[in-house]
Design a protein around this motif. Structure first.
Motif, PDB file in Angstrom:
ATOM      1  N   ARG A  19       0.866  -1.191   0.000  1.00  0.00           N
ATOM      2  CA  ARG A  19       0.000   0.000   0.000  1.00  0.00           C
ATOM      3  C   ARG A  19       0.894   1.231   0.000  1.00  0.00           C
ATOM      4  NH1 ARG A  19      -5.253   1.324   0.866  1.00  0.00           N
ATOM      5  NH2 ARG A  19      -5.726   3.373   1.780  1.00  0.00           N
ATOM      6  N   LEU A  20       0.789   2.010  -1.054  1.00  0.00           N
ATOM      7  CA  LEU A  20       1.564   3.240  -1.174  1.00  0.00           C
ATOM      8  C   LEU A  20       0.748   4.416  -0.672  1.00  0.00           C
ATOM      9  CD1 LEU A  20       3.079   2.805  -4.762  1.00  0.00           C
ATOM     10  CD2 LEU A  20       3.866   1.858  -2.580  1.00  0.00           C
ATOM     11  N   SER A  21       1.451   5.393  -0.109  1.00  0.00           N
ATOM     12  CA  SER A  21       0.811   6.617   0.342  1.00  0.00           C
ATOM     13  C   SER A  21       1.555   7.826  -0.205  1.00  0.00           C
ATOM     14  CB  SER A  21       0.799   6.694   1.868  1.00  0.00           C
ATOM     15  OG  SER A  21      -0.034   5.720   2.420  1.00  0.00           O
ATOM     16  N   CYS A  22       0.816   8.894  -0.380  1.00  0.00           N
ATOM     17  CA  CYS A  22       1.390  10.151  -0.854  1.00  0.00           C
ATOM     18  C   CYS A  22       0.745  11.276  -0.058  1.00  0.00           C
ATOM     19  CB  CYS A  22       1.118  10.312  -2.344  1.00  0.00           C
ATOM     20  SG  CYS A  22       1.450  11.952  -2.998  1.00  0.00           S
ATOM     21  N   VAL A  23       1.569  12.083   0.571  1.00  0.00           N
ATOM     22  CA  VAL A  23       1.067  13.237   1.317  1.00  0.00           C
ATOM     23  C   VAL A  23       1.498  14.502   0.596  1.00  0.00           C
ATOM     24  CG1 VAL A  23       1.077  14.460   3.502  1.00  0.00           C
ATOM     25  CG2 VAL A  23       1.182  11.965   3.476  1.00  0.00           C
ATOM     26  N   VAL A  24       0.546  15.388   0.377  1.00  0.00           N
ATOM     27  CA  VAL A  24       0.802  16.645  -0.327  1.00  0.00           C
ATOM     28  C   VAL A  24       0.622  17.796   0.643  1.00  0.00           C
ATOM     29  CG1 VAL A  24       0.083  18.165  -2.198  1.00  0.00           C
ATOM     30  CG2 VAL A  24       0.023  15.674  -2.510  1.00  0.00           C
ATOM     31  N   TYR A  98      -3.034  14.978 -12.236  1.00  0.00           N
ATOM     32  CA  TYR A  98      -3.262  14.278 -13.502  1.00  0.00           C
ATOM     33  C   TYR A  98      -2.964  15.184 -14.696  1.00  0.00           C
ATOM     34  CZ  TYR A  98      -5.900  12.130 -17.297  1.00  0.00           C
ATOM     35  OH  TYR A  98      -6.276  11.599 -18.505  1.00  0.00           O
ATOM     36  N   ARG A  99      -3.389  16.426 -14.598  1.00  0.00           N
ATOM     37  CA  ARG A  99      -3.240  17.345 -15.727  1.00  0.00           C
ATOM     38  C   ARG A  99      -1.847  17.963 -15.739  1.00  0.00           C
ATOM     39  NH1 ARG A  99      -7.867  17.587 -18.215  1.00  0.00           N
ATOM     40  NH2 ARG A  99      -9.810  17.303 -17.073  1.00  0.00           N
ATOM     41  N   VAL A 100      -1.213  17.960 -16.877  1.00  0.00           N
ATOM     42  CA  VAL A 100       0.138  18.489 -17.009  1.00  0.00           C
ATOM     43  C   VAL A 100       0.190  19.966 -16.633  1.00  0.00           C
ATOM     44  CG1 VAL A 100       2.024  18.950 -18.623  1.00  0.00           C
ATOM     45  CG2 VAL A 100       0.749  16.796 -18.764  1.00  0.00           C
ATOM     46  N   ALA A 101      -0.844  20.700 -16.983  1.00  0.00           N
ATOM     47  CA  ALA A 101      -0.852  22.146 -16.741  1.00  0.00           C
ATOM     48  C   ALA A 101      -0.780  22.493 -15.264  1.00  0.00           C
ATOM     49  CB  ALA A 101      -2.094  22.758 -17.367  1.00  0.00           C
ATOM     50  N   SER A 102      -1.219  21.590 -14.398  1.00  0.00           N
ATOM     51  CA  SER A 102      -1.204  21.860 -12.959  1.00  0.00           C
ATOM     52  C   SER A 102      -0.154  21.024 -12.234  1.00  0.00           C
ATOM     53  CB  SER A 102      -2.587  21.572 -12.359  1.00  0.00           C
ATOM     54  OG  SER A 102      -2.959  20.226 -12.605  1.00  0.00           O
ATOM     55  N   ARG A 103       0.736  20.414 -12.983  1.00  0.00           N
ATOM     56  CA  ARG A 103       1.717  19.462 -12.436  1.00  0.00           C
ATOM     57  C   ARG A 103       2.676  20.158 -11.462  1.00  0.00           C
ATOM     58  NH1 ARG A 103       2.804  15.066 -15.387  1.00  0.00           N
ATOM     59  NH2 ARG A 103       0.547  14.978 -15.555  1.00  0.00           N
ATOM     60  N   TRP A 104       2.934  19.496 -10.341  1.00  0.00           N
ATOM     61  CA  TRP A 104       3.913  19.989  -9.369  1.00  0.00           C
ATOM     62  C   TRP A 104       5.297  19.390  -9.653  1.00  0.00           C
ATOM     63  CZ3 TRP A 104      -0.185  17.579  -5.883  1.00  0.00           C
ATOM     64  CH2 TRP A 104      -1.252  18.473  -5.710  1.00  0.00           C
ATOM     65  N   ASP A 105       6.293  19.893  -8.955  1.00  0.00           N
ATOM     66  CA  ASP A 105       7.610  19.240  -9.023  1.00  0.00           C
ATOM     67  C   ASP A 105       7.469  17.809  -8.500  1.00  0.00           C
ATOM     68  OD1 ASP A 105       9.574  22.171  -8.058  1.00  0.00           O
ATOM     69  OD2 ASP A 105       8.826  21.497 -10.014  1.00  0.00           O
ATOM     70  N   TRP A 106       8.134  16.880  -9.150  1.00  0.00           N
ATOM     71  CA  TRP A 106       8.036  15.480  -8.743  1.00  0.00           C
ATOM     72  C   TRP A 106       8.745  15.237  -7.412  1.00  0.00           C
ATOM     73  CZ3 TRP A 106       4.879  12.301 -11.315  1.00  0.00           C
ATOM     74  CH2 TRP A 106       4.497  12.658 -12.607  1.00  0.00           C
ATOM     75  N   GLY A 107       8.142  14.382  -6.604  1.00  0.00           N
ATOM     76  CA  GLY A 107       8.797  13.978  -5.369  1.00  0.00           C
ATOM     77  C   GLY A 107       9.879  12.957  -5.657  1.00  0.00           C
ATOM     78  N   GLN A 108      10.400  12.357  -4.602  1.00  0.00           N
ATOM     79  CA  GLN A 108      11.455  11.367  -4.777  1.00  0.00           C
ATOM     80  C   GLN A 108      10.918  10.002  -5.173  1.00  0.00           C
ATOM     81  OE1 GLN A 108      13.878  11.476  -1.168  1.00  0.00           O
ATOM     82  NE2 GLN A 108      15.241  12.941  -2.152  1.00  0.00           N
ATOM     83  N   GLY A 109       9.643   9.791  -4.984  1.00  0.00           N
ATOM     84  CA  GLY A 109       9.059   8.515  -5.330  1.00  0.00           C
ATOM     85  C   GLY A 109       9.351   7.453  -4.286  1.00  0.00           C
ATOM     86  N   THR A 110       8.744   6.288  -4.494  1.00  0.00           N
ATOM     87  CA  THR A 110       8.974   5.163  -3.600  1.00  0.00           C
ATOM     88  C   THR A 110       9.202   3.913  -4.458  1.00  0.00           C
ATOM     89  OG1 THR A 110       8.124   3.961  -1.667  1.00  0.00           O
ATOM     90  CG2 THR A 110       6.485   4.674  -3.296  1.00  0.00           C
TER      91      THR A 110
END
Length: 116
Positions: A19-24, A98-110
């Motif tokens: 189970r992956l989690s992502c906190v923004v 989801y939308r490229v226009a609102s994309r944030w900087d990418w995190g480090q990932g898991t």
């Protein structure tokens, strides 16, 4: 500044679950359609699943029936339940809009590794 932190990855045997989690933080998470993406070294990052702000879920064919995306807008959290994992699911997993226009900087990932 928006911060995205993914967690929950690991090494699992084929057929196992994670189970992956992502906190923004730093953004109004609830207004965005959110997605989980994955990337294998040498390949482009690909969309795995996305969920609208109303909770409608969409999956790519390769994970349909095995993965479940969910969100908790009150906690600014996105989750990905992954069952019946296969070696081809091995990748670094990221979350983002989801939308490229609102994309944030990418995190480090898991990192997710499926291997016996």
């Amino acid at each position: 500044q928006v911060q995205v932190v993914e967690s929950g990855g690991g090494l699992v045997q084929p057929g196992g679950s994670l189970r992956l989690s992502c906190v923004v933080s730093g953004s109004t998470f609830s207004i965005y359609t959110m997605g989980w993406y994955r990337q294998v070294p040498g390949n482009q990052r690909e969309l795995v699943a996305y969920i609208t702000r109303a909770g409608t879920e969409t999956y790519v064919d390769s994970v349909k029936g095995r993965f479940t995306i969910s969100r908790d807008n009150a906690k600014n959290t996105l989750a990905l339940q992954m069952n019946s994992l296969k070696p081809e699911d091995t990748a670094v997993y990221y979350c983002n809009t989801y939308r490229v226009a609102s994309r944030w900087d990418w995190g480090q990932g898991t990192q997710v590794t499926v291997s016996s």
